[in-house]
Design a protein around this motif. Structure first.
Motif, mmCIF file in Angstrom:
data_model
loop_
_atom_site.group_PDB
_atom_site.id
_atom_site.type_symbol
_atom_site.label_atom_id
_atom_site.label_comp_id
_atom_site.label_asym_id
_atom_site.label_seq_id
_atom_site.Cartn_x
_atom_site.Cartn_y
_atom_site.Cartn_z
ATOM 1 N N GLU A 282 52.930 -59.615 -45.827
ATOM 2 C CA GLU A 282 52.092 -59.541 -44.628
ATOM 3 C C GLU A 282 51.146 -58.347 -44.701
ATOM 4 O O GLU A 282 49.963 -58.449 -44.362
ATOM 5 C CB GLU A 282 52.981 -59.431 -43.388
ATOM 6 N N LEU A 283 51.682 -57.205 -45.164
ATOM 7 C CA LEU A 283 50.851 -56.011 -45.302
ATOM 8 C C LEU A 283 49.793 -56.203 -46.389
ATOM 9 O O LEU A 283 48.637 -55.798 -46.221
ATOM 10 C CB LEU A 283 51.723 -54.799 -45.623
ATOM 11 N N LYS A 284 50.169 -56.816 -47.494
ATOM 12 C CA LYS A 284 49.210 -57.046 -48.582
ATOM 13 C C LYS A 284 48.093 -57.983 -48.147
ATOM 14 O O LYS A 284 46.943 -57.836 -48.580
ATOM 15 C CB LYS A 284 49.928 -57.618 -49.802
ATOM 16 N N SER A 285 48.424 -58.951 -47.291
ATOM 17 C CA SER A 285 47.388 -59.865 -46.796
ATOM 18 C C SER A 285 46.386 -59.122 -45.916
ATOM 19 O O SER A 285 45.197 -59.473 -45.875
ATOM 20 C CB SER A 285 48.020 -61.020 -46.019
ATOM 21 N N LYS A 286 46.842 -58.087 -45.212
ATOM 22 C CA LYS A 286 45.945 -57.300 -44.369
ATOM 23 C C LYS A 286 44.949 -56.504 -45.203
ATOM 24 O O LYS A 286 43.839 -56.207 -44.747
ATOM 25 C CB LYS A 286 46.751 -56.357 -43.469
ATOM 26 N N LYS A 287 45.349 -56.146 -46.444
ATOM 27 C CA LYS A 287 44.445 -55.408 -47.316
ATOM 28 C C LYS A 287 43.213 -56.236 -47.670
ATOM 29 O O LYS A 287 42.141 -55.701 -47.933
ATOM 30 C CB LYS A 287 45.175 -54.984 -48.599
ATOM 31 N N LYS A 288 43.377 -57.556 -47.680
ATOM 32 C CA LYS A 288 42.278 -58.439 -48.060
ATOM 33 C C LYS A 288 41.308 -58.695 -46.906
ATOM 34 O O LYS A 288 40.217 -59.217 -47.112
ATOM 35 C CB LYS A 288 42.830 -59.773 -48.565
ATOM 36 N N ILE A 289 41.733 -58.331 -45.687
ATOM 37 C CA ILE A 289 40.879 -58.564 -44.510
ATOM 38 C C ILE A 289 39.983 -57.344 -44.309
ATOM 39 O O ILE A 289 40.424 -56.308 -43.821
ATOM 40 C CB ILE A 289 41.720 -58.817 -43.251
ATOM 41 N N ALA A 290 38.756 -57.446 -44.731
ATOM 42 C CA ALA A 290 37.815 -56.329 -44.602
ATOM 43 C C ALA A 290 36.951 -56.509 -43.350
ATOM 44 O O ALA A 290 36.655 -57.629 -42.947
ATOM 45 C CB ALA A 290 36.932 -56.247 -45.837
ATOM 46 N N PHE A 291 36.564 -55.404 -42.735
ATOM 47 C CA PHE A 291 35.701 -55.479 -41.557
ATOM 48 C C PHE A 291 34.308 -55.928 -41.994
ATOM 49 O O PHE A 291 33.908 -55.753 -43.151
ATOM 50 C CB PHE A 291 35.637 -54.124 -40.860
ATOM 51 N N ASN A 292 33.585 -56.534 -41.101
ATOM 52 C CA ASN A 292 32.249 -57.041 -41.426
ATOM 53 C C ASN A 292 31.192 -56.574 -40.439
ATOM 54 O O ASN A 292 30.089 -57.115 -40.397
ATOM 55 C CB ASN A 292 32.263 -58.567 -41.483
ATOM 56 N N CYS A 293 31.535 -55.570 -39.641
ATOM 57 C CA CYS A 293 30.575 -55.091 -38.642
ATOM 58 C C CYS A 293 30.714 -53.577 -38.462
ATOM 59 O O CYS A 293 31.826 -53.078 -38.270
ATOM 60 C CB CYS A 293 30.799 -55.804 -37.313
ATOM 61 N N VAL A 294 29.590 -52.879 -38.555
ATOM 62 C CA VAL A 294 29.555 -51.435 -38.300
ATOM 63 C C VAL A 294 28.651 -51.201 -37.095
ATOM 64 O O VAL A 294 27.484 -51.590 -37.102
ATOM 65 C CB VAL A 294 29.028 -50.657 -39.519
#
Length: 288
Positions: free
Chosen positions: A193-205
């Protein structure tokens, strides 16, 4: 051809692969001045890269039984090309240009490969001696935040692994009555579950910019569309989209009215007008 002109041309051609390598490996959104390095530092970097590339080239030439004539090259570089027969220079011109062209292609491919590796593993942020990106680039693109987020997740994964080892030790010592298989399964699920979160990158600054105007302080809020860096490596200006505005009174934003939408596609704010800057990173899900 004039001896001095020939030596200058040869020197420029010898440095050309390193210059192209350097220009391609730089990662920057603000193109005016992409790095926090001085002119002397840049010259040193280019010379170092040039030496490395030509050492590789000389090694390959010797391996191909086509040794490099250092004497003739040295005579040309010091402006003493008169001592070399014109026939030798003419016969060496095409092979030399082919060598430079191969060096340029090799340097370009190598720089793009190294750039990809450095950016993927954040090596330019972890190690200051790798001048690839600018501090403002890393901040406004969110790479600094991404690295901290990944480090935080990695620390959580390490904690779970240490916790698992401690639990297994207690099970072996019969201090607790649990199934190793069940513990391993639950820990594995948490780690995945934690490793899957690493793949979720933000797309808005998004930025909240406190700006000094003739009518008082104003807060502008919007998404970053583009930003530019000045010659002294500071922020020059930012370009926002979906920009909102509200007044900032008496050092407080509480109960001072709502944000008002600006009817403009792009809104430019100069750094000289900024008093404060707040950055937010978020994930916006695309609507299907």
């Amino acid at each position: 051809m004039d001896a001095l002109l020939l030596s200058s041309l040869i020197l420029l051609l010898l440095l050309l692969p390193a210059l192209i390598f350097r220009s391609l490996i730089i990662k920057s959104e603000g193109l005016e001045n992409p790095l926090d390095t001085s002119l002397k530092a840049e010259i040193g970097i280019v010379l170092f890269i040039s030496i490395i590339l030509h050492l590789i080239g000389i090694f390959v030439l010797n391996w191909l039984d086509a040794p490099f004539n250092f004497y003739n090259l040295f005579q040309i570089l010091i402006g003493n090309s008169i001592s070399i027969k014109e026939e030798i220079i003419n016969n060496s011109l095409i092979p030399f240009l082919i060598y430079i062209l191969v060096q340029i292609i090799f340097g370009a491919i190598l720089s793009l490969f190294l750039k990809k590796i450095c950016l993927k593993y954040y090596l330019d942020i972890k190690y200051d001696f790798l001048p690839i990106s600018n501090n403002w680039d890393n901040l406004l693109s969110g790479r600094v935040f991404e690295l901290e987020r990944i480090r935080h997740i990695n620390s959580k994964i390490l904690e779970l692994k240490n916790f698992q080892r401690n639990i297994f030790k207690q099970i072996r010592n019969k201090e607790i009555d649990l199934s190793k298989k069940e513990v391993r399964r639950k820990i594995k699920e948490k780690i995945l579950e934690l490793k899957s979160k690493k793949k979720i990158a933000f797309n808005c600054v998004e930025l909240d910019v406190l700006v000094q105007t003739s009518l008082g302080d104003v807060i502008y809020k919007g998404k970053i569309h583009k930003y530019y860096l000045s010659k002294d490596n500071s922020l020059d200006k930012v370009v926002l989209t979906e920009c909102l505005r509200r007044k900032f009174c008496n050092g407080s934003i509480k109960n001072k009215g709502k944000f008002h939408f600006l009817d403009s596609k792009l809104f430019v704010i100069n750094h000289s007008e900024m008093k404060n800057l707040n950055i937010r990173y978020s994930i916006i899900e695309e609507k299907i």
